[in-house]
Scaffold this motif. Structure first.
Motif, PDB file in Angstrom:
ATOM      1  N   SER A  10       0.812  -1.222   0.000  1.00 18.05           N
ATOM      2  CA  SER A  10       0.000   0.000   0.000  1.00 18.05           C
ATOM      3  C   SER A  10       0.843   1.270   0.000  1.00 18.05           C
ATOM      4  O   SER A  10       0.544   2.205  -0.745  1.00 18.05           O
ATOM      5  CB  SER A  10      -0.960   0.004   1.185  1.00 18.05           C
ATOM      6  OG  SER A  10      -1.907  -1.006   1.007  1.00 18.05           O
ATOM      7  N   PRO A  11       1.912   1.356   0.819  1.00 26.40           N
ATOM      8  CA  PRO A  11       2.718   2.587   0.782  1.00 26.40           C
ATOM      9  C   PRO A  11       3.245   2.893  -0.615  1.00 26.40           C
ATOM     10  O   PRO A  11       3.265   4.058  -1.030  1.00 26.40           O
ATOM     11  CB  PRO A  11       3.866   2.286   1.747  1.00 26.40           C
ATOM     12  CG  PRO A  11       3.344   1.261   2.661  1.00 26.40           C
ATOM     13  CD  PRO A  11       2.386   0.440   1.870  1.00 26.40           C
ATOM     14  N   VAL A  37     -10.598   7.968  10.194  1.00 27.85           N
ATOM     15  CA  VAL A  37     -11.379   8.279   8.988  1.00 27.85           C
ATOM     16  C   VAL A  37     -10.461   8.269   7.770  1.00 27.85           C
ATOM     17  O   VAL A  37     -10.779   7.663   6.733  1.00 27.85           O
ATOM     18  CB  VAL A  37     -12.072   9.651   9.138  1.00 27.85           C
ATOM     19  CG1 VAL A  37     -12.732  10.052   7.838  1.00 27.85           C
ATOM     20  CG2 VAL A  37     -13.103   9.599  10.250  1.00 27.85           C
ATOM     21  N   VAL A  38      -9.273   8.919   7.910  1.00 30.00           N
ATOM     22  CA  VAL A  38      -8.324   8.922   6.788  1.00 30.00           C
ATOM     23  C   VAL A  38      -7.906   7.506   6.439  1.00 30.00           C
ATOM     24  O   VAL A  38      -7.801   7.132   5.260  1.00 30.00           O
ATOM     25  CB  VAL A  38      -7.090   9.790   7.137  1.00 30.00           C
ATOM     26  CG1 VAL A  38      -6.002   9.629   6.096  1.00 30.00           C
ATOM     27  CG2 VAL A  38      -7.487  11.239   7.245  1.00 30.00           C
ATOM     28  N   GLY A  39      -7.718   6.672   7.472  1.00 31.33           N
ATOM     29  CA  GLY A  39      -7.327   5.284   7.238  1.00 31.33           C
ATOM     30  C   GLY A  39      -8.362   4.535   6.425  1.00 31.33           C
ATOM     31  O   GLY A  39      -8.027   3.779   5.517  1.00 31.33           O
ATOM     32  N   GLU A  40      -9.659   4.779   6.724  1.00 31.75           N
ATOM     33  CA  GLU A  40     -10.719   4.122   5.968  1.00 31.75           C
ATOM     34  C   GLU A  40     -10.706   4.567   4.507  1.00 31.75           C
ATOM     35  O   GLU A  40     -10.868   3.769   3.591  1.00 31.75           O
ATOM     36  CB  GLU A  40     -12.093   4.422   6.591  1.00 31.75           C
ATOM     37  CG  GLU A  40     -12.355   3.708   7.896  1.00 31.75           C
ATOM     38  CD  GLU A  40     -12.326   2.192   7.754  1.00 31.75           C
ATOM     39  OE1 GLU A  40     -12.896   1.667   6.785  1.00 31.75           O
ATOM     40  OE2 GLU A  40     -11.686   1.540   8.609  1.00 31.75           O
ATOM     41  N   LEU A  41     -10.518   5.893   4.301  1.00 28.27           N
ATOM     42  CA  LEU A  41     -10.505   6.401   2.927  1.00 28.27           C
ATOM     43  C   LEU A  41      -9.275   5.887   2.171  1.00 28.27           C
ATOM     44  O   LEU A  41      -9.347   5.587   0.982  1.00 28.27           O
ATOM     45  CB  LEU A  41     -10.526   7.926   2.930  1.00 28.27           C
ATOM     46  CG  LEU A  41     -11.836   8.530   3.443  1.00 28.27           C
ATOM     47  CD1 LEU A  41     -11.716  10.048   3.499  1.00 28.27           C
ATOM     48  CD2 LEU A  41     -12.999   8.146   2.544  1.00 28.27           C
ATOM     49  N   ALA A  42      -8.150   5.758   2.900  1.00 35.98           N
ATOM     50  CA  ALA A  42      -6.927   5.286   2.253  1.00 35.98           C
ATOM     51  C   ALA A  42      -7.093   3.866   1.736  1.00 35.98           C
ATOM     52  O   ALA A  42      -6.458   3.483   0.752  1.00 35.98           O
ATOM     53  CB  ALA A  42      -5.760   5.354   3.229  1.00 35.98           C
ATOM     54  N   LYS A  43      -7.963   3.082   2.405  1.00 37.77           N
ATOM     55  CA  LYS A  43      -8.203   1.716   1.937  1.00 37.77           C
ATOM     56  C   LYS A  43      -8.744   1.719   0.521  1.00 37.77           C
ATOM     57  O   LYS A  43      -8.335   0.912  -0.320  1.00 37.77           O
ATOM     58  CB  LYS A  43      -9.221   1.024   2.852  1.00 37.77           C
ATOM     59  CG  LYS A  43      -8.617   0.419   4.097  1.00 37.77           C
ATOM     60  CD  LYS A  43      -9.718  -0.279   4.875  1.00 37.77           C
ATOM     61  CE  LYS A  43      -9.236  -0.726   6.234  1.00 37.77           C
ATOM     62  NZ  LYS A  43     -10.364  -1.232   7.036  1.00 37.77           N
ATOM     63  N   ILE A  91      -6.723   0.022  -2.560  1.00 38.58           N
ATOM     64  CA  ILE A  91      -7.262  -1.160  -3.243  1.00 38.58           C
ATOM     65  C   ILE A  91      -7.477  -0.870  -4.728  1.00 38.58           C
ATOM     66  O   ILE A  91      -7.166  -1.694  -5.591  1.00 38.58           O
ATOM     67  CB  ILE A  91      -8.568  -1.665  -2.557  1.00 38.58           C
ATOM     68  CG1 ILE A  91      -8.883  -3.086  -3.014  1.00 38.58           C
ATOM     69  CG2 ILE A  91      -9.744  -0.777  -2.831  1.00 38.58           C
ATOM     70  CD1 ILE A  91     -10.061  -3.681  -2.286  1.00 38.58           C
ATOM     71  N   SER A  92      -7.958   0.354  -5.062  1.00 36.96           N
ATOM     72  CA  SER A  92      -8.246   0.593  -6.472  1.00 36.96           C
ATOM     73  C   SER A  92      -6.987   0.949  -7.265  1.00 36.96           C
ATOM     74  O   SER A  92      -6.817   0.498  -8.384  1.00 36.96           O
ATOM     75  CB  SER A  92      -9.323   1.663  -6.637  1.00 36.96           C
ATOM     76  OG  SER A  92      -9.085   2.722  -5.775  1.00 36.96           O
ATOM     77  N   PHE A  93      -6.083   1.725  -6.642  1.00 33.55           N
ATOM     78  CA  PHE A  93      -4.864   2.070  -7.371  1.00 33.55           C
ATOM     79  C   PHE A  93      -3.932   0.877  -7.520  1.00 33.55           C
ATOM     80  O   PHE A  93      -3.118   0.852  -8.440  1.00 33.55           O
ATOM     81  CB  PHE A  93      -4.134   3.233  -6.687  1.00 33.55           C
ATOM     82  CG  PHE A  93      -4.568   4.572  -7.182  1.00 33.55           C
ATOM     83  CD1 PHE A  93      -3.897   5.178  -8.218  1.00 33.55           C
ATOM     84  CD2 PHE A  93      -5.656   5.207  -6.644  1.00 33.55           C
ATOM     85  CE1 PHE A  93      -4.301   6.403  -8.683  1.00 33.55           C
ATOM     86  CE2 PHE A  93      -6.073   6.430  -7.107  1.00 33.55           C
ATOM     87  CZ  PHE A  93      -5.394   7.031  -8.134  1.00 33.55           C
ATOM     88  N   ARG A  94      -4.023  -0.094  -6.611  1.00 32.48           N
ATOM     89  CA  ARG A  94      -3.173  -1.272  -6.748  1.00 32.48           C
ATOM     90  C   ARG A  94      -3.526  -2.015  -8.036  1.00 32.48           C
ATOM     91  O   ARG A  94      -2.651  -2.359  -8.835  1.00 32.48           O
ATOM     92  CB  ARG A  94      -3.360  -2.185  -5.548  1.00 32.48           C
ATOM     93  CG  ARG A  94      -2.578  -3.478  -5.676  1.00 32.48           C
ATOM     94  CD  ARG A  94      -2.716  -4.349  -4.454  1.00 32.48           C
ATOM     95  NE  ARG A  94      -2.329  -3.647  -3.254  1.00 32.48           N
ATOM     96  CZ  ARG A  94      -3.151  -3.371  -2.261  1.00 32.48           C
ATOM     97  NH1 ARG A  94      -4.399  -3.740  -2.325  1.00 32.48           N
ATOM     98  NH2 ARG A  94      -2.726  -2.736  -1.207  1.00 32.48           N
ATOM     99  N   LEU A  95      -4.830  -2.247  -8.224  1.00 32.66           N
ATOM    100  CA  LEU A  95      -5.262  -2.948  -9.445  1.00 32.66           C
ATOM    101  C   LEU A  95      -4.936  -2.115 -10.683  1.00 32.66           C
ATOM    102  O   LEU A  95      -4.331  -2.600 -11.645  1.00 32.66           O
ATOM    103  CB  LEU A  95      -6.768  -3.207  -9.352  1.00 32.66           C
ATOM    104  CG  LEU A  95      -7.409  -3.940 -10.510  1.00 32.66           C
ATOM    105  CD1 LEU A  95      -6.768  -5.292 -10.688  1.00 32.66           C
ATOM    106  CD2 LEU A  95      -8.895  -4.124 -10.264  1.00 32.66           C
TER     107      LEU A  95
END
Lengths: 247, 223
Positions: free
Chosen positions: A231-232, B153-159, B163-167
């Motif tokens: 993720s980072p 809250v930021v942590g939830e948004l970062a998920k 997840i989408s940028f990884r794909l």
């Protein structure tokens, strides 16, 4: 500025980028491939019967570990020979950024992806009958720990091939080089971390009482763990995109 | 070669709102959906007491997905099984789609992974509210101290972002690397291996990771 002077400066910056890409990028893979050989040799001493297997696994592992420096070499060659025209100053900064990005990523990725390979050699020397799951896990782990490297290669390609505008200011110069720094350094931790996770997944199978049953769940957990550890580097990719495309 | 950053777009004015549509993504997504629906009908038409080869493959897929969902979600697995099986099949086909000459992976466009990621995000949070009640759900944001609420809250948004940028990054990266390398070697010898690695291998792993992460988020949120 005089076009000849600009072209000279840009070519000098390309040279710097190429030097960083291969020079710094060779450190990790070189160390890593040496580690592979070390554990293969140690395994042969412990279990001479597995010599031919270990030799093969060592070569396969080293082959996968040499992907990062190959990518760095591709970028370096593109920088040195591929670019015919060097018209705008911004291209030089982009080329230097591309070199930094792939160089740092290759350094970390080579180190990270050699960890599962050396552990596979050690594991096969101790438990030769489990050679198949160890080899699979090694290859999957190595390929996946190179995901940040692929991100870095993507950013490097974008930096090299993104069309340059003639009226780019100092802000864009800095943004191009920052995108490279961001992606390169952002991938270091993720690469080494994913390599560690893949390495210890092999250890996990080794220590399990029923290794055949354990390899499924361990591989699945490893995949998820690797994805989260990366993720980072995904965040670094996002910031690089923002730097590249909005400034 | 100069077209790697070019995005084919189609601009529509609708009720005063300007919509920019990447028509290649839309076309490829619809083609994939049509393929999946046709496949489903073919399998359905061939269900017999003694399974043939088509039915065997379909059963293998369904039972593998069922096991996976059961292991992660335990009691609520039945409710999420259709989502998981469909999402994996769709993403797998999306990531493999670029191997067919003339077609492009819809996952190469950030909009596809991002919309699936947002779907997972809303699904996770509704499931969490349903399982725990709104009070407990809101209280979880103040763990370990109430000062940490913004970070949570930021942590939830970062998920969603990760997840989408990884794909997107993997598929886009693969596609661009294939384009550039094909250009450098004049499409000789190397490209098929690149398609095998980036299309088949990375595509499968990333489809699996995306699906598993979505259900893992749901499982963690409902516990």
């Amino acid at each position: 500025m005089d076009p000849v002077a600009v072209s000279l400066i840009v070519k000098a910056m390309y040279a710097l980028g190429a030097a960083f890409a291969v020079g710094f990028g060779a450190v990790g893979p070189g160390t890593g491939m040496g580690l592979n050989a070390a554990s293969a040799v140690e395994g042969m001493g412990r279990q001479p019967g597995t010599s031919s297997d270990l030799f093969r696994i060592m070569l396969i592992g080293q082959g996968a570990t040499s992907t990062p420096p190959t990518f760095a070499l591709v970028i370096a060659i593109l920088l040195l020979f591929g670019m015919g025209d060097a018209t705008y100053l911004v291209q030089g900064f982009a080329g230097l950024g591309a070199g930094i990005s792939i160089g740092a990523a290759s350094f970390a990725s080579g180190l990270g992806s050699s960890l599962p390979a050396s552990m596979a050699c050690e594991a096969i020397a101790r438990q030769p009958h489990l050679r198949r799951p160890f080899t699979t896990l090694m290859l999957v782990g190595q390929a996946l720990s190179q995901t940040p490297l692929i991100f870095a290669l993507l950013v490097s390609f974008l930096l090299i091939f993104l069309p340059a505008s003639p009226d780019a200011g100092i802000l864009q110069y800095v943004a191009r080089i920052s995108a490279g720094i961001c992606m390169g350094f952002g991938s270091i931790g993720s690469s080494i971390g994913s390599g560690l996770a893949a390495e210890l997944a092999i250890v996990g199978i080794r220590h399990h009482r029923e290794p055949e049953k354990a390899s499924g769940p361990i591989t699945r957990t490893m995949l998820l763990g690797l994805a989260v550890a990366q993720s980072p580097s995904v965040f670094a990719l996002v910031i690089s995109f923002v730097l590249l495309l909005t400034i | 070669m100069g077209d790697i950053t070019h995005v084919p777009t189609f601009v529509v004015e609708l009720f005063g709102i300007t919509l920019t549509v990447n028509y290649l993504t839309v076309f490829n997504t619809w083609a994939i959906m049509a393929t999946l629906i046709v496949l489903a009908f073919i399998v359905r038409g061939r269900i017999k007491e003694t399974p043939g080869p088509v039915q065997r493959v379909a059963e293998l897929y369904i039972s593998a997905m069922d096991n996976l969902t059961r292991e992660t979600l335990e009691t609520t697995s039945r409710a999420y099984f259709p989502l998981v099986a469909t999402m994996f099949a769709f993403l797998l086909l999306c990531n493999w789609w670029g191997i067919i000459p003339g077609f492009e992976e819809p996952t190469k466009d950030l909009n596809t992974p991002l919309s699936l990621g947002l779907m997972g995000f809303f699904l996770t949070h509704t499931a969490s509210i349903r399982a725990k009640g709104i009070g407990l759900y809101l209280k979880e944001y103040t763990h370990p101290f109430f000062i940490m609420a913004p970070l949570n809250v930021v942590g939830e948004l970062a998920k969603v972002v990760s997840i989408s940028f990884r794909l997107f990054g993997n598929i886009m990266g693969g596609a661009i690397i294939i384009t550039v390398v094909s250009w450098m070697v004049y499409s000789v010898a190397l490209p098929p291996f690149l398609y095998a690695f980036f299309g088949m291998f990375v595509g499968t792993v990333q489809a699996f990771v995306f699906t598993m992460l979505t259900i893992t988020y749901i499982a963690v949120a409902t516990k």
